[in-house]
Write a protein that holds these residues in place. Structure first.
Motif, PDB file in Angstrom:
ATOM      1  N   VAL A   1       0.843  -1.195   0.000  1.00 22.71           N
ATOM      2  CA  VAL A   1       0.000   0.000   0.000  1.00 22.71           C
ATOM      3  C   VAL A   1       0.879   1.245   0.000  1.00 22.71           C
ATOM      4  O   VAL A   1       2.056   1.204   0.364  1.00 22.71           O
ATOM      5  CB  VAL A   1      -0.942   0.020   1.224  1.00 22.71           C
TER       6      VAL A   1
ATOM      7  N   GLY B   1      -0.217   4.006   1.644  1.00 25.53           N
ATOM      8  CA  GLY B   1      -0.543   4.686   2.897  1.00 25.53           C
ATOM      9  C   GLY B   1      -1.390   3.782   3.760  1.00 25.53           C
ATOM     10  O   GLY B   1      -2.065   2.871   3.258  1.00 25.53           O
ATOM     11  N   TRP B   2      -1.347   4.007   5.062  1.00 19.50           N
ATOM     12  CA  TRP B   2      -2.127   3.206   5.991  1.00 19.50           C
ATOM     13  C   TRP B   2      -3.404   3.928   6.382  1.00 19.50           C
ATOM     14  O   TRP B   2      -3.409   5.147   6.573  1.00 19.50           O
ATOM     15  CB  TRP B   2      -1.326   2.909   7.256  1.00 19.50           C
ATOM     16  N   ASP B   3      -4.480   3.162   6.517  1.00 19.11           N
ATOM     17  CA  ASP B   3      -5.754   3.710   6.971  1.00 19.11           C
ATOM     18  C   ASP B   3      -5.815   3.554   8.487  1.00 19.11           C
ATOM     19  O   ASP B   3      -6.005   2.448   9.007  1.00 19.11           O
ATOM     20  CB  ASP B   3      -6.914   2.954   6.313  1.00 19.11           C
ATOM     21  N   ALA B   4      -5.624   4.662   9.189  1.00 13.49           N
ATOM     22  CA  ALA B   4      -5.591   4.621  10.653  1.00 13.49           C
ATOM     23  C   ALA B   4      -6.941   4.259  11.261  1.00 13.49           C
ATOM     24  O   ALA B   4      -7.014   3.908  12.439  1.00 13.49           O
ATOM     25  CB  ALA B   4      -5.133   5.981  11.192  1.00 13.49           C
ATOM     26  N   ASP B   5      -8.006   4.342  10.478  1.00  9.70           N
ATOM     27  CA  ASP B   5      -9.341   4.073  11.013  1.00  9.70           C
ATOM     28  C   ASP B   5      -9.770   2.615  10.842  1.00  9.70           C
ATOM     29  O   ASP B   5     -10.876   2.256  11.254  1.00  9.70           O
ATOM     30  CB  ASP B   5     -10.369   4.984  10.327  1.00  9.70           C
ATOM     31  N   THR B   6      -8.921   1.775  10.228  1.00 12.49           N
ATOM     32  CA  THR B   6      -9.268   0.360  10.066  1.00 12.49           C
ATOM     33  C   THR B   6      -9.413  -0.291  11.433  1.00 12.49           C
ATOM     34  O   THR B   6      -8.495  -0.204  12.265  1.00 12.49           O
ATOM     35  CB  THR B   6      -8.184  -0.384   9.269  1.00 12.49           C
TER      36      THR B   6
ATOM     37  N   TRP C   1      -7.609  -5.406  10.597  1.00 12.51           N
ATOM     38  CA  TRP C   1      -6.257  -4.944  10.262  1.00 12.51           C
ATOM     39  C   TRP C   1      -5.367  -6.124   9.911  1.00 12.51           C
ATOM     40  O   TRP C   1      -5.389  -7.173  10.555  1.00 12.51           O
ATOM     41  CB  TRP C   1      -5.694  -4.177  11.457  1.00 12.51           C
TER      42      TRP C   1
ATOM     43  N   GLN D   1       0.790  -5.074   6.277  1.00 17.56           N
ATOM     44  CA  GLN D   1       0.933  -4.529   4.922  1.00 17.56           C
ATOM     45  C   GLN D   1       2.325  -3.928   4.756  1.00 17.56           C
ATOM     46  O   GLN D   1       2.937  -3.456   5.721  1.00 17.56           O
ATOM     47  CB  GLN D   1      -0.109  -3.428   4.673  1.00 17.56           C
TER      48      GLN D   1
ATOM     49  N   ARG E   1       1.369  -1.846  15.456  1.00 15.41           N
ATOM     50  CA  ARG E   1       0.779  -0.802  14.607  1.00 15.41           C
ATOM     51  C   ARG E   1       1.357   0.564  14.953  1.00 15.41           C
ATOM     52  O   ARG E   1       1.679   1.363  14.063  1.00 15.41           O
ATOM     53  CB  ARG E   1      -0.734  -0.819  14.791  1.00 15.41           C
TER      54      ARG E   1
ATOM     55  N   THR F   1       3.749   3.037  12.537  1.00 22.99           N
ATOM     56  CA  THR F   1       3.400   4.442  12.296  1.00 22.99           C
ATOM     57  C   THR F   1       4.555   5.360  12.660  1.00 22.99           C
ATOM     58  O   THR F   1       4.885   6.305  11.930  1.00 22.99           O
ATOM     59  CB  THR F   1       2.152   4.825  13.099  1.00 22.99           C
TER      60      THR F   1
END
Length: 310
Positions: free
Chosen positions: A23, A25-30, A35, A38, A249, A253
């Motif tokens: 990916v 970018g990471w989706d912080a709201d997953t 999760w 990735q 996680r 980040t």
């Protein structure tokens, strides 16, 4: 020593479900339940081209430096590159013990220490391993002599040896990839390794102590960039012994913020993979079904594509 046949390093054909999603970018709201690990390849990341010199570095021990060096070397050799690994860690000489340099019978044995003291060239200190496409510059505890005898120009010694080798080979390194396994300390040899490299690869074990050690490593890398090697960049951060957790996680980040130019690659935990050094084989030979074999294979392809892909 009688020359032994060299084992071919096979390509991996992992099932699609075992491969990591890549990916930008990471989706912080997953939600946590949804999760999955990735590989982050940010828009600022720039894929390397051969020839390339990588240094695998972390100032804290136990982060997986030697495993990372061996597995990336095996992956690039399997992808058609000619690879050399340089053991720049005198402590237990783990890399040299794992890859077992094949010394010619009746000849003087050289090492990385010999190169620093100009007793031989880098090419003369390079030996085949038991694996096709992978050669090694070995080391032992005598590499410590560089630290306390401090030969003239030692900080630039490895960079100079690489430049000399390329010049004698017609202006280009005879190796597509050179991987330097640095010691877990900021000594003279480690500075020389960072000074000689194009890119740093940083393995970080997913744990609280390793997160604390990141600040010291970050300071070291930026200092080398300012003082001895302005071209040095961070190509990837590899999160070793990765398990799904909120902490993993958070760590991912944090390193993506510290090194926005770098790929961030989770290397999943595996007992089978931890046994590979005792077998004196890379994970991709000893346990090709283990998740880390595929993870390192993907990391290698992200950093520097194989000959066919290139």
């Amino acid at each position: 020593m009688t020359e032994s046949p060299r084992a071919a390093l096979p390509s991996l054909n992992s099932p699609p479900g075992d491969r990591l999603e890549i990916v930008n970018g990471w989706d912080a709201d997953t939600p946590y339940q949804s999760w999955r690990p990735q590989i982050l390849v940010p828009p600022t990341f720039r894929q390397a081209s051969a020839p390339r010199v990588f240094v695998v570095v972390n100032q804290k021990g136990g982060a997986g430096k030697t495993t990372t060096t061996v597995e990336l070397a095996a992956a690039w050799a399997a992808a058609g590159h000619r690879v050399r690994v340089i053991d720049a860690d005198h402590q237990e000489a783990a890399l040299s013990a794992w890859l077992l340099p094949q010394y010619p019978e009746g000849s003087e044995r050289h090492s990385l220490r010999s190169v620093f003291f100009e007793d031989c060239t880098l090419a003369e200190a390079t030996y085949p391993t038991l694996f096709a496409g992978v050669d090694v510059v070995p080391s032992s505890v005598d590499l410590q002599r560089v630290e306390y005898e401090r030969p003239i120009g030692a900080e630039q010694g490895l960079a100079a040896a690489l430049a000399q080798e390329a010049e004698e080979a017609g202006g280009r390194s005879p190796y597509d990839v050179t991987l330097i396994d640095a010691a877990p300390s900021l000594g003279l040899v480690t500075v020389a390794a960072l000074t000689a490299a194009d890119e740093a690869l940083v393995p970080i074990k997913v744990g609280g102590l390793d997160m604390k050690a990141m600040a010291s490593l970050h300071k070291t890398l930026r200092s080398v960039q300012r003082k001895t090697n302005p071209k040095l960049s961070v190509g990837a951060v590899l999160l070793t012994a990765w398990d799904k957790s909120t902490f993993a996680r958070q760590l991912a980040t944090k390193v993506s913020e510290d090194y926005p130019e770098a790929a961030v690659v989770p290397i999943r935990r595996s007992i089978r993979a931890s046994e590979a050094p005792l077998s004196e084989e890379p994970i991709r030979l000893y346990a090709p079904e283990a998740a880390p074999a595929g993870d390192y294979d993907q990391a290698a392809a992200v950093l520097l594509p194989g000959r066919a892909a290139a």
